[in-house]
Design an enzyme around this catalytic site. Structure first.
Site, mmCIF file in Angstrom:
data_model
loop_
_atom_site.group_PDB
_atom_site.id
_atom_site.type_symbol
_atom_site.label_atom_id
_atom_site.label_comp_id
_atom_site.label_asym_id
_atom_site.label_seq_id
_atom_site.Cartn_x
_atom_site.Cartn_y
_atom_site.Cartn_z
ATOM 1 N N PHE A 189 0.841 -1.197 0.000
ATOM 2 C CA PHE A 189 0.000 0.000 0.000
ATOM 3 C C PHE A 189 0.882 1.256 0.000
ATOM 4 O O PHE A 189 1.773 1.396 0.832
ATOM 5 C CB PHE A 189 -0.920 -0.004 1.232
ATOM 6 C CG PHE A 189 -1.769 1.235 1.324
ATOM 7 C CD1 PHE A 189 -2.714 1.522 0.339
ATOM 8 C CD2 PHE A 189 -1.613 2.129 2.371
ATOM 9 C CE1 PHE A 189 -3.485 2.675 0.407
ATOM 10 C CE2 PHE A 189 -2.387 3.279 2.449
ATOM 11 C CZ PHE A 189 -3.321 3.558 1.464
ATOM 12 N N GLN A 190 0.624 2.139 -0.932
ATOM 13 C CA GLN A 190 1.345 3.416 -1.086
ATOM 14 C C GLN A 190 2.844 3.224 -1.250
ATOM 15 O O GLN A 190 3.638 4.032 -0.777
ATOM 16 C CB GLN A 190 1.032 4.362 0.069
ATOM 17 C CG GLN A 190 -0.444 4.780 0.061
ATOM 18 C CD GLN A 190 -0.747 5.970 0.939
ATOM 19 O OE1 GLN A 190 -0.129 6.140 1.982
ATOM 20 N NE2 GLN A 190 -1.703 6.792 0.529
ATOM 21 N N MET A 238 1.420 33.735 -21.940
ATOM 22 C CA MET A 238 2.646 33.480 -22.696
ATOM 23 C C MET A 238 2.377 32.511 -23.845
ATOM 24 O O MET A 238 2.940 32.648 -24.939
ATOM 25 C CB MET A 238 3.732 32.934 -21.758
ATOM 26 C CG MET A 238 5.077 32.756 -22.413
ATOM 27 S SD MET A 238 5.671 34.284 -23.166
ATOM 28 C CE MET A 238 6.752 34.911 -21.899
HETATM 29 C C1 LIG Z 1 9.140 31.935 -19.878
HETATM 30 C C2 LIG Z 1 10.632 31.969 -19.676
HETATM 31 C C3 LIG Z 1 11.402 32.845 -20.400
HETATM 32 C C4 LIG Z 1 12.766 32.956 -20.170
HETATM 33 N N1 LIG Z 1 13.481 33.910 -20.846
HETATM 34 C C5 LIG Z 1 14.767 34.146 -20.480
HETATM 35 C C6 LIG Z 1 15.493 35.235 -21.040
HETATM 36 O O1 LIG Z 1 15.002 36.000 -21.841
HETATM 37 N N2 LIG Z 1 16.756 35.438 -20.603
HETATM 38 C C7 LIG Z 1 17.349 34.623 -19.663
HETATM 39 O O2 LIG Z 1 18.489 34.880 -19.262
HETATM 40 N N3 LIG Z 1 16.701 33.573 -19.167
HETATM 41 C C8 LIG Z 1 15.423 33.328 -19.539
HETATM 42 N N4 LIG Z 1 14.753 32.280 -18.949
HETATM 43 C C9 LIG Z 1 15.457 31.434 -17.981
HETATM 44 C C10 LIG Z 1 16.295 30.356 -18.667
HETATM 45 O O3 LIG Z 1 15.454 29.313 -19.072
HETATM 46 C C11 LIG Z 1 17.386 29.824 -17.709
HETATM 47 O O4 LIG Z 1 16.781 29.340 -16.532
HETATM 48 C C12 LIG Z 1 18.408 30.872 -17.298
HETATM 49 O O5 LIG Z 1 18.878 31.579 -18.419
HETATM 50 C C13 LIG Z 1 19.566 30.201 -16.595
HETATM 51 O O6 LIG Z 1 20.385 31.165 -16.019
HETATM 52 P P1 LIG Z 1 21.811 30.773 -15.450
HETATM 53 O O7 LIG Z 1 22.580 30.016 -16.483
HETATM 54 O O8 LIG Z 1 22.406 32.017 -14.915
HETATM 55 O O9 LIG Z 1 21.444 29.888 -14.164
HETATM 56 P P2 LIG Z 1 21.469 28.307 -13.888
HETATM 57 O O10 LIG Z 1 20.699 27.567 -14.881
HETATM 58 O O11 LIG Z 1 21.089 28.156 -12.465
HETATM 59 O O12 LIG Z 1 22.990 27.931 -14.072
HETATM 60 C C14 LIG Z 1 23.947 28.396 -13.162
HETATM 61 C C15 LIG Z 1 25.305 27.937 -13.599
HETATM 62 O O13 LIG Z 1 26.234 28.395 -12.611
HETATM 63 C C16 LIG Z 1 27.052 27.300 -12.197
HETATM 64 N N5 LIG Z 1 27.426 27.503 -10.795
HETATM 65 C C17 LIG Z 1 26.691 27.248 -9.683
HETATM 66 N N6 LIG Z 1 27.406 27.516 -8.579
HETATM 67 C C18 LIG Z 1 28.620 27.950 -8.995
HETATM 68 C C19 LIG Z 1 29.799 28.367 -8.322
HETATM 69 N N7 LIG Z 1 29.888 28.380 -6.983
HETATM 70 N N8 LIG Z 1 30.867 28.752 -9.066
HETATM 71 C C20 LIG Z 1 30.810 28.733 -10.417
HETATM 72 N N9 LIG Z 1 29.719 28.330 -11.114
HETATM 73 C C21 LIG Z 1 28.636 27.950 -10.415
HETATM 74 C C22 LIG Z 1 26.185 26.066 -12.377
HETATM 75 O O14 LIG Z 1 26.976 24.906 -12.505
HETATM 76 C C23 LIG Z 1 25.423 26.422 -13.654
HETATM 77 O O15 LIG Z 1 26.139 26.051 -14.797
HETATM 78 C C24 LIG Z 1 13.388 32.132 -19.199
HETATM 79 C C25 LIG Z 1 12.621 31.207 -18.497
HETATM 80 C C26 LIG Z 1 11.255 31.134 -18.705
HETATM 81 C C27 LIG Z 1 10.447 30.175 -17.894
HETATM 82 C C1 LIG Z 2 3.117 23.387 -14.987
HETATM 83 C C2 LIG Z 2 3.184 24.068 -16.305
HETATM 84 N N1 LIG Z 2 2.295 23.777 -17.274
HETATM 85 C C3 LIG Z 2 2.346 24.410 -18.471
HETATM 86 C C4 LIG Z 2 3.305 25.352 -18.712
HETATM 87 C C5 LIG Z 2 3.371 26.060 -20.069
HETATM 88 N N2 LIG Z 2 3.157 27.500 -19.891
HETATM 89 C C6 LIG Z 2 4.145 28.404 -19.826
HETATM 90 S S1 LIG Z 2 3.629 29.953 -19.578
HETATM 91 C C7 LIG Z 2 2.013 29.478 -19.589
HETATM 92 C C8 LIG Z 2 0.895 30.462 -19.417
HETATM 93 C C9 LIG Z 2 0.861 31.061 -18.055
HETATM 94 O O1 LIG Z 2 -0.347 31.737 -17.913
HETATM 95 P P1 LIG Z 2 -0.602 32.678 -16.677
HETATM 96 O O2 LIG Z 2 -0.262 31.974 -15.424
HETATM 97 O O3 LIG Z 2 -1.957 33.269 -16.762
HETATM 98 O O4 LIG Z 2 0.510 33.807 -16.878
HETATM 99 P P2 LIG Z 2 0.621 34.891 -18.081
HETATM 100 O O5 LIG Z 2 1.520 34.312 -19.120
HETATM 101 O O6 LIG Z 2 -0.756 35.152 -18.590
HETATM 102 O O7 LIG Z 2 1.246 36.078 -17.416
HETATM 103 C C10 LIG Z 2 1.913 28.090 -19.789
HETATM 104 C C11 LIG Z 2 0.644 27.352 -19.874
HETATM 105 C C12 LIG Z 2 4.240 25.597 -17.683
HETATM 106 N N3 LIG Z 2 5.239 26.461 -17.833
HETATM 107 N N4 LIG Z 2 4.138 24.980 -16.480
#
Ligand SMILES: Cc1cc2nc3c(=O)[nH]c(=O)nc-3n(C[C@H](O)[C@H](O)[C@H](O)COP(=O)(O)OP(=O)(O)OC[C@H]3O[C@@H](n4cnc5c(N)ncnc54)[C@H](O)[C@@H]3O)c2cc1C
Ligand SMILES: Cc1ncc(C[n+]2csc(CCOP(=O)(O)OP(=O)(O)O)c2C)c(N)n1
Ligand SMILES: [Mg+2]
Length: 577
Positions: free
Chosen positions: A125-126, A487
């Site tokens: 279970f679980q 988005m």
């Molecule tokens: C809707 C959406 C849109 C996005 N648009 C953008 C965008 O326009 N621009 C953007 O920048 N991002 C955007 N992102 C985020 C993107 O997906 C990544 O999460 C982000 O760019 C990662 O940033 P990062 O590499 O700085 O951080 P992380 O992914 O956290 O990577 C950090 C890095 O640092 C290293 N590190 C950790 N600790 C240390 C240490 N002590 N010394 C040296 N290195 C270390 C790690 O190993 C890793 O390689 C978006 C995300 C979403 C959900």
């Molecule tokens: C758990 C999960 N399901 C689906 C998505 C895909 N997704 C990215 S942005 C977005 C829309 C988010 O809508 P809302 O929360 O109303 O924010 P808005 O973009 O309108 O500011 C979706 C469905 C996701 N990022 N995470």
């Protein structure tokens, strides 16, 4: 803050304890004061033992919330967050939160109960194989089935979570291991010292070569990522930028690591970064990547990414080097330590011509910024977030959900301080904001915490409003209510001929929903009501929810379409307001 006062027990009483008691005694020894969890049969011995230990347990409404709270706690404080769940569905509900922490390298420890060791593998279970399920989304996980292994396993989990590249660790403890007894000795359970990766050894000539490239660069850009915050290297990056007059572009997760108001701060790079930032990267002759992993949201198409630039990558995880972008020099190690060795080799240089060129490229874009436009009667998310920034003096912890509002929060709340923005970057987990904000508030009770969530994502974890009420904490909640999964609607508008399939969204009356939980709220429809509403929320003694009915079909600009080059961006049309 709902803290219960309990007698402090020594971390290492030389007594025999049950495995369940050892769980708490070890957590106390690790300095844990708050844990986020949800009980059930397979973890009941642990819950039964809690009353003997000075740890505050926050009862969540869904285990996903527990993992996000532990994550938000960690992002706000730099400490390890702890989540607890029972076996089976309790454990599987943690998975999204664990994956969220994994993708953003957040140190959390999740403790789950499992069925008794004799029943393992019998579909009891679980029973689920949670170590199997979470193998790809944890930095490490451990199945414990003897009481004497509990303390070493938890201590090892803490060590792994926080050393090198941080990440989530899961410890699954069978019920019989919780019930059996063992000698508890906190010090004896200490793991062997962390052995850094053999490649974590920056060589003299690598440092010299890097310094040489920096000295000779005409158009250098520092790319500051999340690793700056995780390493605590803010001061070293600041010194490098100022001493060598190098502009700094930040990733979403790096925002705050270099002050937004500094003249060398360019802003966010990547898909929704400002055009001058991406343009500077494309024109650069040297990129100094500090703790960032060249995510595809940051680089656009790799074949055209920063082709004129030599690249230095300072990174703690060797597997990130040359993974997406080939670099000229890799300095593998902790960013702060590497920069401390590099800085003495860097002296002042004149960066003024390059900085002037970048400045000149800003002018034309700034006039399209909608926050500068006169009030047209419409309420835009940019207005909301910009006013929250202004009125909080940029000093709040902003916790966002995922979607358009997340990008507007990144663009319009100018981050001055590390750990000021908490957001799910790598996994992009909707439902993250509310629970992560609760975790952040427990980590920093004296800080003002704001949730910025979409109408869609808020509904995914809104049940945690009850957790807020039960704990009596104060958080300000701003719902950017555009009536859409915005988005996704934006992608449908740009790339799917406006076929708004499954994105128009009916929501409850969020103010009534808050009220049903005993939380005050207000709906805001115009820009003229905005400042007063923010004031009302801030000065209310308890949690307050603001439901901002914003422009429904606004889009995040600029945008680089997925798979395009960094300089091929869609800009805000001039007549879009
Ligand atoms: C809707 C959406 C849109 C996005 N648009 C953008 C965008 O326009 N621009 C953007 O920048 N991002 C955007 N992102 C985020 C993107 O997906 C990544 O999460 C982000 O760019 C990662 O940033 P990062 O590499 O700085 O951080 P992380 O992914 O956290 O990577 C950090 C890095 O640092 C290293 N590190 C950790 N600790 C240390 C240490 N002590 N010394 C040296 N290195 C270390 C790690 O190993 C890793 O390689 C978006 C995300 C979403 C959900
Ligand atoms: C758990 C999960 N399901 C689906 C998505 C895909 N997704 C990215 S942005 C977005 C829309 C988010 O809508 P809302 O929360 O109303 O924010 P808005 O973009 O309108 O500011 C979706 C469905 C996701 N990022 N995470
Ligand atoms: Mg929405």
């Amino acid at each position: 803050m709902g803290k219960t006062t309990k007698t402090q027990e020594p971390a290492n009483p030389p007594t025999r304890l049950t495995g369940a008691e050892i769980v708490w005694a070890t957590l106390v020894g690790e300095g844990v004061t708050d844990v986020f969890g949800y009980p059930g049969g397979a973890i009941l011995p642990v819950y039964d033992a809690l009353r003997k230990f000075p740890i505050h347990h926050i009862l969540v409404r869904h285990e996903q919330g527990a993992a996000h709270m532990a994550d938000g706690y960690s992002r706000a404080s730099g400490k390890v967050g702890v989540a607890i769940a029972t076996s089976g569905p309790g454990a599987t509900n943690l998975v999204t939160g664990i994956a969220t922490a994994m993708l953003d390298s957040i140190p959390i420890v999740c403790i789950t109960g499992n069925v008794s060791s004799k029943l393992l593998g019998s579909d009891a279970f679980q029973e689920v194989d949670i170590t199997g399920i979470t193998l790809p989304v944890t930095k490490h996980n451990i199945l414990v089935n003897h009481a004497e292994d509990v303390a070493p396993a938890i201590r090892y989990a803490f060590q792994i979570a926080k050393t090198g590249r941080p990440g989530p660790v899961l410890v699954d403890i069978t019920k019989d291991a919780q019930q059996a007894t063992a000698d508890f000795d906190f010090d004896a359970a200490k793991p062997r010292p962390h052995r850094p990766h053999p490649m974590l050894n920056v060589e003299e000539h690598g440092l010299e070569q890097a310094a040489e490239l920096i000295r000779n660069a005409k158009r250098p850009v520092i790319l500051a990522g999340h690793g700056v915050i995780e390493s605590g290297a803010e001061e070293q990056v600041y010194t490098l930028a100022e001493r060598a007059q190098i502009p700094v572009a930040l990733t979403l997760l790096g925002l705050g690591s270099f002050p937004a108001s500094h003249s060398l701060n360019l802003g966010m790079m990547g898909m929704h970064g400002e055009s001058w930032v991406n343009q500077a990267i494309q024109e650069a002759d040297l990129l100094i990547a500090c703790g960032m992993r060249f995510d595809d949201r940051v680089t656009g198409t790799l074949s055209t990414y920063a082709t004129k630039a030599r690249k230095i990558h300072i990174e703690v995880d060797p597997s990130e080097v040359n993974k997406n972008v080939k670099v000229d020099i890799a300095l593998i190690g902790d960013l702060r330590e590497v920069l401390e060795q590099l800085l003495p080799r860097i002296s002042g240089r004149d960066g003024s011509a390059w900085i002037k060129t970048i400045e000149a490229s800003k002018g034309e874009v700034a006039v399209r910024d909608i926050k500068n436009l006169p009030d047209s009667g419409h309420l835009y998310a940019a207005h909301v977030i910009n006013d929250i920034w202004r009125m909080t003096g940029g000093n709040a912890i902003l916790v966002t959900d995922v979607g358009q509002h997340q990008m507007w929060a990144a663009q319009y709340y100018h981050q001055e301080h590390s750990r000021g923005l908490i957001t799910s970057g790598g996994l992009g987990t909707m439902g993250f904001a509310l629970p992560a904000a609760i975790g952040a508030k427990f980590a920093c009770p004296d800080k003002e915490v704001w949730v910025i969530a979409g109408d869609g994502g808020f509904q995914m974890t809104a049940a945690e409003l009850s957790t807020i009420v039960q704990e009596g904490i104060k958080i300000n909640i701003a719902i950017i209510n555009n009536g859409y999964l915005g988005m996704v609607r934006q992608w449908q508008e740009f790339f799917y001929e406006r076929n708004y399939e499954a994105t128009p969204l009916v929501s409850p009356d969020f103010v009534k929903l808050a009220d049903a939980h005993g939380i005050q709220g207000l709906t805001v429809r115009t820009r003229s009501e905005l400042a007063e509403a923010v004031n009302t929320a801030r000065s209310a003694p308890g949690t307050f929810l603001l439901n901002f009915k914003v422009e429904k079909e606004d889009s995040v600009y600029p945008m680089i379409p997925a798979g395009s080059s960094l300089h091929e961006m869609i800009r805000r049309p001039e007549n879009s307001h």
